[in-house]
Enzyme design. Structure first.
Site, short mmCIF file in Angstrom:
data_model
loop_
_atom_site.label_atom_id
_atom_site.label_comp_id
_atom_site.label_asym_id
_atom_site.label_seq_id
_atom_site.Cartn_x
_atom_site.Cartn_y
_atom_site.Cartn_z
CB CYS A 70 -109.03 -7.17 -21.85
SG CYS A 70 -110.50 -6.19 -22.28
CD GLU B 259 -110.63 -13.83 -23.44
OE1 GLU B 259 -110.41 -14.48 -24.49
OE2 GLU B 259 -109.99 -12.85 -23.13
#
Length: 224
Positions: free
Chosen positions: A2, A104
């Site tokens: 993340c 992402e």
């Protein structure tokens, strides 16, 4: 992993979701990056929850300087209670990081397409996280920092990356935040990849690649 997320929910929504009493003077953030200050939620000995502002990037209390924080934005769930940089915080200093989304990137034809991952049935994510207090021995400066815990990706996120944040549901908040619980086996059970049907994924503009672009348009869907 993340490496970027957003938080733009109304302050009252965040207060209600995390059972906070204090007001939250927050501005909407659409593109939060490592080393920036982020909102976290902790719990005291009387089980009262409190907000805190932490630097994203864990600085172990024994570190000689702050440089390690740039590398320690994430802590792998599988080794959380073994790694020297994380194990003390994992036992005693756990917190939650509220988020409206995370990002992402999918590799394709030599380029990377960013995707925004949002809660499908929930207004907010709660990322499992750990925090530390670091003090500069020369100046006395104190920095409170954190790392977001990651797990192997679930089926939905695996098309983009092999890691994802550890996302907790509301019934799990109390156990994760309980400072009297230090048994890794009990806590480890919380750190499984969340179900894919919790998530909604859509491609977004490559403007999100730069943290300078912290505006609502970076979370809007685009054609991949």
């Amino acid at each position: 992993m993340c490496g970027r997320f957003g938080l733009w929910a109304e302050p009252q929504t965040i207060q209600d979701h995390f059972r906070l009493q204090e007001p939250l003077p927050l501005e909407p953030r659409y593109n939060i990056a490592p080393s920036q200050e982020i909102l976290a939620v902790g719990q005291d000995e009387s089980q009262q929850r409190h907000p805190a502002i932490l630097r994203w990037g864990l600085i172990p209390h024994w570190s000689k300087d702050t440089k390690s924080g740039y590398k320690m934005i994430n802590a792998r769930a599988e080794s959380l209670w073994q790694k020297p940089a994380y194990k003390s915080a994992a036992k005693r200093r756990r917190c939650l990081v509220p988020a409206s989304c995370f990002f992402e990137w999918k590799r394709s034809d030599g380029s990377k397409q960013p995707y925004c991952i949002r809660p499908k049935r929930r207004e907010l994510f709660a990322f499992a996280a750990i925090w530390e207090r670091w003090k500069n021995s020369e100046t006395g400066e104190t920095i409170f920092s954190c790392a977001i815990v990651t797990t192997p990706a679930n089926e939905a996120v695996s098309i983009l990356h092999d890691r994802m944040p550890a996302i907790l549901d509301r019934p799990s908040f109390d156990l994760w935040l309980d400072r009297t619980v230090r048994e890794s086996t009990e806590l480890q059970e919380l750190l499984s990849p969340c179900p894919s049907d919790w998530l909604d994924l859509h491609p977004v503009s490559k403007r999100v690649n730069s943290p300078k672009n912290d505006t609502k348009d970076v979370v809007q869907p685009v054609d991949a």
